[in-house]
Design a protein around this motif. Sequence first.
Motif, short mmCIF file in Angstrom:
data_model
loop_
_atom_site.label_atom_id
_atom_site.label_comp_id
_atom_site.label_asym_id
_atom_site.label_seq_id
_atom_site.Cartn_x
_atom_site.Cartn_y
_atom_site.Cartn_z
N PHE A 157 20.26 -11.06 -14.89
CA PHE A 157 21.40 -11.94 -14.73
C PHE A 157 21.98 -12.31 -16.09
CE2 PHE A 157 22.96 -16.37 -14.59
CZ PHE A 157 23.97 -16.27 -13.64
N LYS A 158 21.12 -12.64 -17.07
CA LYS A 158 21.57 -13.04 -18.39
C LYS A 158 22.19 -11.88 -19.17
CE LYS A 158 21.70 -16.43 -20.00
NZ LYS A 158 22.88 -17.31 -19.94
N GLU A 159 21.80 -10.65 -18.86
CA GLU A 159 22.47 -9.49 -19.46
C GLU A 159 23.92 -9.42 -18.99
OE1 GLU A 159 20.25 -6.02 -18.39
OE2 GLU A 159 18.49 -6.62 -19.56
N ILE A 160 24.13 -9.79 -17.76
CA ILE A 160 25.47 -9.74 -17.15
C ILE A 160 26.27 -10.99 -17.51
CG2 ILE A 160 26.70 -9.60 -14.94
CD1 ILE A 160 24.01 -8.24 -13.89
N VAL A 161 25.60 -12.13 -17.53
CA VAL A 161 26.24 -13.43 -17.80
C VAL A 161 25.55 -14.06 -19.01
CG1 VAL A 161 26.86 -15.66 -16.81
CG2 VAL A 161 26.64 -13.68 -15.32
N PRO A 162 25.86 -13.60 -20.23
CA PRO A 162 25.15 -14.12 -21.41
C PRO A 162 25.57 -15.53 -21.82
CG PRO A 162 26.75 -12.44 -22.06
CD PRO A 162 26.74 -12.49 -20.55
N SER A 163 26.76 -15.94 -21.48
CA SER A 163 27.27 -17.25 -21.89
C SER A 163 26.65 -18.37 -21.05
CB SER A 163 28.79 -17.26 -21.73
OG SER A 163 29.29 -18.55 -21.62
N ILE A 164 26.19 -19.42 -21.72
CA ILE A 164 25.63 -20.57 -21.00
C ILE A 164 26.70 -21.25 -20.16
CG2 ILE A 164 24.63 -22.87 -21.30
CD1 ILE A 164 23.01 -21.71 -23.62
N ALA A 165 27.91 -21.34 -20.70
CA ALA A 165 29.01 -21.98 -19.95
C ALA A 165 29.30 -21.20 -18.67
CB ALA A 165 30.25 -22.07 -20.81
N GLU B 12 27.17 -19.21 -17.12
CA GLU B 12 26.00 -19.38 -16.27
C GLU B 12 26.13 -20.67 -15.47
OE1 GLU B 12 21.63 -20.90 -17.21
OE2 GLU B 12 21.91 -18.83 -17.87
N LYS B 13 26.49 -21.76 -16.13
CA LYS B 13 26.64 -23.04 -15.45
C LYS B 13 27.72 -22.97 -14.37
CE LYS B 13 25.07 -26.03 -19.18
NZ LYS B 13 25.46 -27.09 -20.13
N THR B 14 28.79 -22.26 -14.66
CA THR B 14 29.87 -22.10 -13.68
C THR B 14 29.36 -21.38 -12.44
OG1 THR B 14 31.57 -22.09 -15.39
CG2 THR B 14 32.16 -21.10 -13.28
N TYR B 15 28.66 -20.26 -12.63
CA TYR B 15 28.12 -19.51 -11.48
C TYR B 15 27.07 -20.32 -10.73
CZ TYR B 15 30.75 -15.45 -12.97
OH TYR B 15 31.77 -14.60 -13.30
N PHE B 16 26.25 -21.07 -11.47
CA PHE B 16 25.25 -21.93 -10.82
C PHE B 16 25.94 -22.98 -9.95
CE2 PHE B 16 21.28 -21.56 -13.80
CZ PHE B 16 21.22 -20.20 -13.55
N ARG B 17 27.00 -23.60 -10.47
CA ARG B 17 27.74 -24.61 -9.69
C ARG B 17 28.37 -24.00 -8.45
NH1 ARG B 17 29.32 -26.70 -14.65
NH2 ARG B 17 31.18 -25.41 -14.66
N GLU B 18 28.98 -22.82 -8.62
CA GLU B 18 29.61 -22.16 -7.46
C GLU B 18 28.58 -21.84 -6.40
OE1 GLU B 18 31.93 -18.73 -8.57
OE2 GLU B 18 32.98 -19.84 -10.13
N PHE B 19 27.42 -21.34 -6.83
CA PHE B 19 26.37 -21.00 -5.87
C PHE B 19 25.86 -22.25 -5.16
CE2 PHE B 19 21.81 -20.21 -4.95
CZ PHE B 19 21.99 -19.28 -3.94
N ALA C 141 20.34 -25.57 -5.79
CA ALA C 141 20.57 -25.75 -7.23
C ALA C 141 19.72 -24.74 -8.01
CB ALA C 141 20.23 -27.17 -7.65
N SER C 142 20.36 -23.94 -8.82
CA SER C 142 19.66 -22.90 -9.58
C SER C 142 18.93 -23.45 -10.80
CB SER C 142 20.66 -21.83 -10.05
OG SER C 142 21.31 -21.26 -8.95
N TYR C 143 19.55 -24.41 -11.49
CA TYR C 143 18.97 -24.90 -12.74
C TYR C 143 17.54 -25.41 -12.60
CZ TYR C 143 18.07 -27.47 -16.98
OH TYR C 143 17.47 -27.94 -18.12
N PRO C 144 17.21 -26.24 -11.61
CA PRO C 144 15.81 -26.72 -11.51
C PRO C 144 14.81 -25.57 -11.33
CG PRO C 144 17.23 -28.02 -10.09
CD PRO C 144 18.05 -26.87 -10.60
N ILE C 145 15.22 -24.52 -10.64
CA ILE C 145 14.32 -23.38 -10.43
C ILE C 145 14.13 -22.62 -11.73
CG2 ILE C 145 14.01 -21.21 -9.16
CD1 ILE C 145 13.78 -23.82 -7.46
#
Length: 89
Positions: free
Chosen positions: A46-54, A56-63, A70-74
């Motif tokens: 996932f980080k290879e595809i979405v390297p930017s933290i910003a 990542e946060k956007t995709y986490f929020r959308e999901f 919530a993805s972040y706690p996991i």
Amino acid sequence: MEYTYPFSTDWSTDEIVAVVQFFEAIENAYEKGVKREELLQKYRRFKEIVPSIAEEKTYFREFEKESGYASYPIVKLMKEKEDGSIIRK
């Protein structure tokens, strides 16, 4: 469950599949548990595809908005643990 996974139309089919698999692993962590190594492998891809933290946060929020998971706690648990399974109830 009836919801869509976040993705970019700029990604290849393989990249979309990898991102969906990562979010499925997040779902599994909530529903039945997931092995840390499996989640770590999917997160690294996932980080290879979405390297930017910003981004990542956007995709986490959308999901989370779509699924309620919530993805972040996991991801945080995954980084803190050295092995075993990740289960969040």
